[in-house]
Design a protein around this motif. Structure first.
Motif, PDB file in Angstrom:
ATOM      1  N   VAL A 290      -5.513  -3.307  -6.666  1.00  0.00           N
ATOM      2  CA  VAL A 290      -5.928  -4.136  -5.535  1.00  0.00           C
ATOM      3  C   VAL A 290      -5.214  -5.483  -5.545  1.00  0.00           C
ATOM      4  CG1 VAL A 290      -8.232  -3.098  -5.388  1.00  0.00           C
ATOM      5  CG2 VAL A 290      -7.888  -5.141  -6.820  1.00  0.00           C
ATOM      6  N   GLU A 291      -5.276  -6.135  -4.403  1.00  0.00           N
ATOM      7  CA  GLU A 291      -4.891  -7.542  -4.270  1.00  0.00           C
ATOM      8  C   GLU A 291      -6.149  -8.317  -3.900  1.00  0.00           C
ATOM      9  OE1 GLU A 291      -0.296  -6.978  -2.633  1.00  0.00           O
ATOM     10  OE2 GLU A 291      -1.890  -7.675  -1.275  1.00  0.00           O
ATOM     11  N   VAL A 292      -6.274  -9.506  -4.480  1.00  0.00           N
ATOM     12  CA  VAL A 292      -7.441 -10.341  -4.224  1.00  0.00           C
ATOM     13  C   VAL A 292      -6.992 -11.610  -3.508  1.00  0.00           C
ATOM     14  CG1 VAL A 292      -9.361 -11.621  -5.243  1.00  0.00           C
ATOM     15  CG2 VAL A 292      -8.628  -9.451  -6.261  1.00  0.00           C
TER      16      VAL A 292
ATOM     17  N   SER B 175      -3.268   1.461   0.539  1.00  0.00           N
ATOM     18  CA  SER B 175      -3.578   1.678   1.959  1.00  0.00           C
ATOM     19  C   SER B 175      -3.595   0.393   2.768  1.00  0.00           C
ATOM     20  CB  SER B 175      -4.937   2.369   2.098  1.00  0.00           C
ATOM     21  OG  SER B 175      -5.992   1.481   1.744  1.00  0.00           O
ATOM     22  N   ARG B 176      -3.666  -0.758   2.097  1.00  0.00           N
ATOM     23  CA  ARG B 176      -3.784  -2.087   2.716  1.00  0.00           C
ATOM     24  C   ARG B 176      -5.129  -2.326   3.377  1.00  0.00           C
ATOM     25  NH1 ARG B 176      -1.466  -5.190   0.261  1.00  0.00           N
ATOM     26  NH2 ARG B 176      -1.336  -6.711   1.963  1.00  0.00           N
ATOM     27  N   LYS B 177      -6.053  -1.364   3.254  1.00  0.00           N
ATOM     28  CA  LYS B 177      -7.382  -1.551   3.829  1.00  0.00           C
ATOM     29  C   LYS B 177      -8.143  -2.646   3.076  1.00  0.00           C
ATOM     30  CE  LYS B 177      -8.486   2.949   5.867  1.00  0.00           C
ATOM     31  NZ  LYS B 177      -9.435   4.076   5.843  1.00  0.00           N
ATOM     32  N   VAL B 178      -8.975  -3.373   3.820  1.00  0.00           N
ATOM     33  CA  VAL B 178      -9.867  -4.356   3.203  1.00  0.00           C
ATOM     34  C   VAL B 178     -11.047  -3.586   2.621  1.00  0.00           C
ATOM     35  CG1 VAL B 178     -11.359  -6.343   3.583  1.00  0.00           C
ATOM     36  CG2 VAL B 178      -9.162  -6.181   4.773  1.00  0.00           C
ATOM     37  N   LEU B 179     -11.143  -3.571   1.299  1.00  0.00           N
ATOM     38  CA  LEU B 179     -12.187  -2.808   0.605  1.00  0.00           C
ATOM     39  C   LEU B 179     -13.475  -3.603   0.456  1.00  0.00           C
ATOM     40  CD1 LEU B 179     -10.009  -1.343  -2.283  1.00  0.00           C
ATOM     41  CD2 LEU B 179     -10.561  -0.267  -0.093  1.00  0.00           C
ATOM     42  N   GLY B 180     -13.356  -4.928   0.489  1.00  0.00           N
ATOM     43  CA  GLY B 180     -14.542  -5.765   0.331  1.00  0.00           C
ATOM     44  C   GLY B 180     -14.312  -7.134   0.938  1.00  0.00           C
TER      45      GLY B 180
ATOM     46  N   ALA C 140     -10.142  -1.770   8.893  1.00  0.00           N
ATOM     47  CA  ALA C 140      -9.083  -2.757   9.135  1.00  0.00           C
ATOM     48  C   ALA C 140      -8.274  -3.023   7.871  1.00  0.00           C
ATOM     49  CB  ALA C 140      -9.697  -4.063   9.649  1.00  0.00           C
ATOM     50  N   THR C 141      -6.992  -3.270   8.069  1.00  0.00           N
ATOM     51  CA  THR C 141      -6.105  -3.613   6.960  1.00  0.00           C
ATOM     52  C   THR C 141      -5.972  -5.134   6.850  1.00  0.00           C
ATOM     53  OG1 THR C 141      -4.128  -3.621   8.346  1.00  0.00           O
ATOM     54  CG2 THR C 141      -4.781  -1.502   7.360  1.00  0.00           C
ATOM     55  N   LYS C 142      -5.370  -5.571   5.761  1.00  0.00           N
ATOM     56  CA  LYS C 142      -5.116  -7.004   5.604  1.00  0.00           C
ATOM     57  C   LYS C 142      -4.211  -7.494   6.725  1.00  0.00           C
ATOM     58  CE  LYS C 142      -5.105 -11.033   3.511  1.00  0.00           C
ATOM     59  NZ  LYS C 142      -4.251 -11.830   4.402  1.00  0.00           N
ATOM     60  N   GLU C 143      -3.274  -6.665   7.145  1.00  0.00           N
ATOM     61  CA  GLU C 143      -2.371  -7.057   8.224  1.00  0.00           C
ATOM     62  C   GLU C 143      -3.115  -7.182   9.558  1.00  0.00           C
ATOM     63  OE1 GLU C 143      -0.353  -6.510   4.850  1.00  0.00           O
ATOM     64  OE2 GLU C 143      -1.578  -4.899   5.730  1.00  0.00           O
ATOM     65  N   ASP C 144      -4.173  -6.370   9.757  1.00  0.00           N
ATOM     66  CA  ASP C 144      -5.006  -6.526  10.960  1.00  0.00           C
ATOM     67  C   ASP C 144      -5.684  -7.893  10.953  1.00  0.00           C
ATOM     68  OD1 ASP C 144      -4.502  -3.976  12.057  1.00  0.00           O
ATOM     69  OD2 ASP C 144      -6.040  -3.055  10.796  1.00  0.00           O
ATOM     70  N   PHE C 145      -6.187  -8.291   9.794  1.00  0.00           N
ATOM     71  CA  PHE C 145      -6.785  -9.621   9.665  1.00  0.00           C
ATOM     72  C   PHE C 145      -5.726 -10.698   9.948  1.00  0.00           C
ATOM     73  CE2 PHE C 145     -10.334  -7.450   8.079  1.00  0.00           C
ATOM     74  CZ  PHE C 145     -11.370  -8.313   7.772  1.00  0.00           C
ATOM     75  N   ASP C 146      -4.516 -10.510   9.380  1.00  0.00           N
ATOM     76  CA  ASP C 146      -3.452 -11.503   9.532  1.00  0.00           C
ATOM     77  C   ASP C 146      -3.035 -11.666  10.991  1.00  0.00           C
ATOM     78  OD1 ASP C 146      -3.479 -11.853   6.814  1.00  0.00           O
ATOM     79  OD2 ASP C 146      -1.715 -10.594   6.435  1.00  0.00           O
TER      80      ASP C 146
END
Length: 453
Positions: free
Chosen positions: A365-367, A396-401, A424-430
């Motif tokens: 993961v990335e935090v 997957s780049r999905k936000v897990l938490g 949603a992925t981190k890129e969706d948030f971005d």
């Protein structure tokens, strides 16, 4: 065989009432029994009165902040009897709403305790028996005490709303969300609060970084928190009327009131369930499958009595899924995945999905995380800090938490929860433009991970 009812619901809380109403509106002949007050834990002795107490306890900070912003006002004193009277009037009103909803849906109600006599029979406390094609267990849960000497001198979260007066010194025992919420509430209302918890950190099971900040902020606001500490025994001091408490850290102290928030147990005792073949778990919970069906095919169970996810909206969802499955011919399993929730400490904590610790055990993961002083509190000269945190799957780049510690975190996590539930992925948030200036904008502006693993 002809039955008196198509459905007999035991328990008038949010889950039971919703299931009864929806089934009746669909044409089923439904009855419901409740031995106490309609509305259950949430409305009568849980979420609703607690949240109103949270509101009341936050005005101290509001007044202080207002002065820092130039308002010429002075803090007054909190009048517990006045608040308590309005609180009880509101709970009476809400109970009346629940009763009217049931009556308006054509549900027959019995204000008494019942037992299950067999797979299709309910025995009321007056000796009357009623038959039903389906029985739904929705009796909820109840606070339990830890079984130590003198525990009868302590109250639980059930009784805290009915205190004649607020104590000057109070001990809260426990480290879960109920204990932490009431420690913050009572501290905000002017009570000198001490909290004992036997574990290494409060809010076990939640993200370590987030719960660590909550604990720090609680202490900054005046809660005297003792970790790794439990109560050994309690006695009444007849001279002062206070409660003498001996704890595992060697302290012997006196408090005006002690409250245990050390766990809850399903309301299954003396219900006749095991006699008719309903399997119960170690904590007394009704064991059910994905469709809330017990080991007896005609008996289902929802809500806290199943000890799955003990949250009011979950009980309501389970009740709806039960009606879909049993009465609408549409088998609907209960979805317990990715449930957003809030802990109404001060500051609040909102969370959905995996903690950093859980995610790391599952996959790389990335935090993404940031902690800062929010504008309003910083301008007022307060040192409060907030936290915004995303756990992202490297593959997957999905936000897990998503974990938020901040004023209004409950409101934020409800909306962030939609995105996380949708995958949603981190890129969706971005790609989402920030709303400035807000605390929540940090959720979509964190560009570089602070940790990977």
């Amino acid at each position: 065989m002809a039955f008196d009812y198509d459905l007999f619901v035991i328990g008038g809380g949010s889950g039971g009432v919703r299931a009864a109403r929806v089934a009746a509106q669909g044409g089923a002949h439904v009855a419901l029994a409740e031995e106490s007050r309609y509305g259950g834990t949430c409305v009568i002795r849980g979420c609703v009165p607690k949240k109103l107490m949270v509101f009341a306890s936050e005005f101290v900070d509001i007044v202080e902040d207002a002065r820092a912003f130039g308002w010429d006002i002075s803090p007054g004193s909190f009048d517990w009897p006045t608040f308590r009277g309005k609180l009880h009037a509101e709970l009476d009103r809400l109970e009346g709403v629940y009763r009217k909803l049931l009556a308006g849906s054509g549900v027959e109600t019995f204000d008494m305790r019942v037992r299950v006599a067999d797979a299709h029979t309910i025995e009321l406390s007056d000796g009357t028996r009623k038959s039903a094609r389906h029985i739904l267990l929705a009796m909820g849960g109840w606070p339990v005490k830890p079984g130590i000497a003198g525990e009868e001198l302590a109250i639980t979260s059930n009784e805290v709303f009915h205190l004649d007066h607020l104590p000057k010194r109070m001990l809260v025992v426990g480290g879960g969300y109920i204990a932490c919420e009431f420690a913050c509430i009572l501290n905000g209302l002017g009570v000198e609060v001490t909290q004992y918890y036997r574990g290494a950190q409060v809010l076990r099971g939640f993200d370590d970084e987030a719960r660590g900040l909550v604990a720090e902020e609680m202490q900054q606001k005046g809660v005297e928190l003792h970790l790794g500490t439990n109560v050994l025994e309690m006695k009444r001091d007849e001279a002062s009327g206070s409660v003498w408490v001996k704890s595992t850290n060697g302290d012997e102290r006196e408090f005006d009131q002690v409250m245990f928030a050390t766990g809850r147990a399903p309301n299954t005792r003396d219900m006749g369930l095991q006699d008719v073949g309903v399997e119960l778990g170690r904590n007394g919970e009704v064991v059910v499958d994905a469709y809330s069906q017990s080991s007896v095919p005609s008996i289902h169970a929802i809500g806290d009595v199943t000890d799955r996810v003990n949250l009011t909206p979950v009980a309501i969802r389970e009740g709806m899924a039960f009606v879909e499955t049993v009465f609408n011919g549409n088998p609907t399993p209960v979805d317990h995945d990715l449930i957003p929730t809030a802990i109404f400490t001060q500051p609040e904590m909102g969370t959905i999905g995996l903690s950093e610790e859980e995610a790391r055990e599952q996959e790389p993961v990335e935090v993404y995380c940031t902690s800062f002083k929010p504008m309003q509190q910083a301008f007022a000269g307060r040192s409060d800090r907030v936290l915004m945190k995303l756990i992202v799957s490297r593959e997957s780049r999905k936000v897990l938490g998503c974990h938020i510690v901040a004023p209004g975190a409950g409101e934020m996590i409800q909306l962030a929860g939609i995105a996380v539930k949708m995958g949603a992925t981190k890129e969706d948030f971005d790609r989402t433009v920030a709303v400035h200036p807000t605390m929540a904008e940090e959720i979509v502006t964190m560009k570089a991970p602070v940790r990977t693993g």
